[in-house]
Design an enzyme around this catalytic site. Structure first.
Site, PDB file in Angstrom:
ATOM      1  CB  CYS A   1      42.491  40.984  42.583  1.00  0.00           C
ATOM      2  SG  CYS A   1      43.636  39.585  42.603  1.00  0.00           S
TER       3      CYS A   1
ATOM      4  CG  HIS B   1      38.744  39.240  45.219  1.00  0.00           C
ATOM      5  ND1 HIS B   1      38.117  39.441  44.012  1.00  0.00           N
ATOM      6  CD2 HIS B   1      40.038  38.958  44.925  1.00  0.00           C
ATOM      7  CE1 HIS B   1      38.994  39.277  43.031  1.00  0.00           C
ATOM      8  NE2 HIS B   1      40.162  38.983  43.559  1.00  0.00           N
TER       9      HIS B   1
ATOM     10  CD  GLU C   1      34.856  40.633  44.994  1.00  0.00           C
ATOM     11  OE1 GLU C   1      35.510  39.875  44.262  1.00  0.00           O
ATOM     12  OE2 GLU C   1      35.382  41.562  45.658  1.00  0.00           O
TER      13      GLU C   1
END
Length: 474
Positions: A147, A268, A270
């Site tokens: 990001c 993202h 994750e």
């Protein structure tokens, strides 16, 4: 001592008759924190998903707090085997080529209102992260930017950013893509097209095969800015439907097995998770329990490849002798260096006081001490000792008011000694040359010269004021 062997994340942490502490062997990944307010005070935090994945693949996350002055202390975090930069506020637009002229004041006000938590610039975080990114680029230290971290990487290499993607890109080219949805923050997804032959395509190969086009993923999105002009050293790996670059990498530094990894992702991986109901048996009946699973099995792969590169980078340093596993501070050496610096300051104070007593009327009393150095009134040994203090002052620029006051009391008016002398002599030569040139000019020419520079000062002041006003409004 008991003989012990073992591995963790492919890192050998014990071998032979001596067992080394695990923390001294595992590679270190620096992660810069983000600031928020909790219970009316600032606290620093890092998303736990990042830390979990770094640890699970065999590295140690080291959190770098975003506090004032820390940018000058980054050497204290060495050795650095990897850097992971993630979320945060907008990067200060003055740090890259930003053009706000195409945005109206109404559009700027709307952007600030819609993204109030992100448009507050954090200059300390900017300074720390840009220095870390440049350090990675200079030394090929593995870097993963998520990001904002991808935007920092692009800016560090001379790239630029959209001030607001949906205002500047999506709405202008007629392709509507929502890059952030505050009402469905974690659940929001949008389509991206992954470029074949890139590392991202390789990492998500199995899931891409199952997509209708063979090249599409649906990713999360938490940003309102993004890459506008991609730095020349990078190549894109994925695009959103509106054309925004969603992932990029450095093809010259992309071989995790050799410790090479420089990647930026706007999404993202994750956090690309969803809740899944799984049955559990109880004594009374079958019940359901929710479990968080990844949207795509390959989501953690990016962190796995990153840590693989981090481990290889550390091994490379160890094999070349540039790093030793056992790192100890020599207390005697540190104390000797400290005393040398104290002596340097004390000597500076004595010289300053002696010269100031001789010429108390001088506005720049410290210049007499400098003159004493220049004309050999101080022995060579003393000059060398003064240089120690000067170098210390140069390398420690982030000083608080108490430190500054203390250094002034210790004779810091002679700081930078010979370096300051050289600069002062250069300015004197420039002034003498300018005076000599103007002495040959007529009165009318001198007046025109003065009027011209007054006009230039006024024009420059007006333009500077406009630029500052525009940035404050944004």
């Amino acid at each position: 001592m008991t003989r012990t062997n073992g591995t963790y994340g492919n890192v050998e942490f014990g071998s032979g008759d001596e067992v080394l502490p695990l923390a001294s062997v595992l590679p270190r990944v620096l992660v810069v924190s983000r600031r928020t307010v909790r219970k009316n005070k600032f606290v620093d935090f890092v998303g736990e998903y990042h830390l979990d994945l770094v640890v699970s693949y065999g590295a140690v996350p080291v959190i770098v707090p975003r506090v004032s002055g820390l940018h000058s202390l980054l050497d204290s975090f060495e050795p650095i085997h990897g850097v992971l930069l993630c979320e945060g506020e907008d990067i200060d637009p003055s740090l890259y080529e930003s053009d706000l002229s195409h945005l109206s004041l109404e559009e700027i006000a709307k952007i600030k209102k819609a993204h109030s938590s992100d448009t507050q610039i954090d200059k300390d975080k900017d300074s720390i992260e840009l220095q870390l990114a440049r350090r990675c680029l200079e030394r090929n230290i593995p870097y993963l930017g998520i990001c904002r971290g991808s935007q920092v990487l692009n800016v560090a290499c001379g790239g630029s950013l959209y001030q607001d993607v949906e205002t500047e890109l999506s709405s202008k080219n007629g392709v509507e893509v929502h890059h952030i949805n505050y009402d469905n923050y974690d659940g929001h997804r949008h389509r991206v097209t992954v470029i074949e032959g890139t590392p991202l395509h390789e990492w998500f190969a199995e899931s891409l095969k199952k997509s209708s086009s063979g090249s599409e993923l649906f990713v999360n999105s938490y940003h309102h800015q993004g890459v506008k002009r991609l730095a020349t050293r990078f190549q894109p790996m994925a695009h959103a439907p509106d054309g925004l670059i969603e992932a990029f990498y450095d093809p010259a530094v992309c071989n995790p097995e050799e410790g090479k990894f420089i990647v930026g992702l706007q999404f993202h991986p994750e956090r690309m998770r969803h809740e899944h109901d799984i049955p559990i048996e109880s004594q009374t009946s079958e019940e359901l329990m929710q479990e968080s699973i990844f949207d795509y099995p390959e989501c953690p792969r990016i962190y796995q490849e990153f840590v693989k590169a981090v481990v290889a980078y550390q091994k490379k340093l160890l094999s070349t002798g540039k790093e030793k596993i056992s790192r100890k501070f020599d207390a005697a050496v540190m104390e000797r260096q400290r005393m040398q610096i104290v002596r340097s300051f004390s000597l500076a104070k004595i010289i300053y006081e002696e010269e100031h007593l001789r010429s108390p009327q001088s506005v720049h009393g410290g210049q007499h001490a400098l003159a004493a150095l220049r004309h050999g009134a101080v022995p060579n040994q003393s000059e060398q000792e003064l240089e120690l203090g000067a170098r210390f002052l140069q390398s420690n620029t982030a000083l608080n008011s108490k430190q500054v006051k203390f250094l002034h009391e210790m004779g810091a008016t002679v700081r930078n000694s010979s370096l300051f002398l050289e600069k002062m002599q250069l300015n004197e030569r420039k002034e003498a040359e300018a005076r000599k040139m103007m002495e040959g000019m007529h009165e009318q020419e001198l007046q025109e010269f003065i009027d011209f520079y007054k006009m230039m000062v006024d024009a420059a002041s007006n333009v500077l004021q406009q630029k500052r006003s525009l940035k404050r409004n944004f």
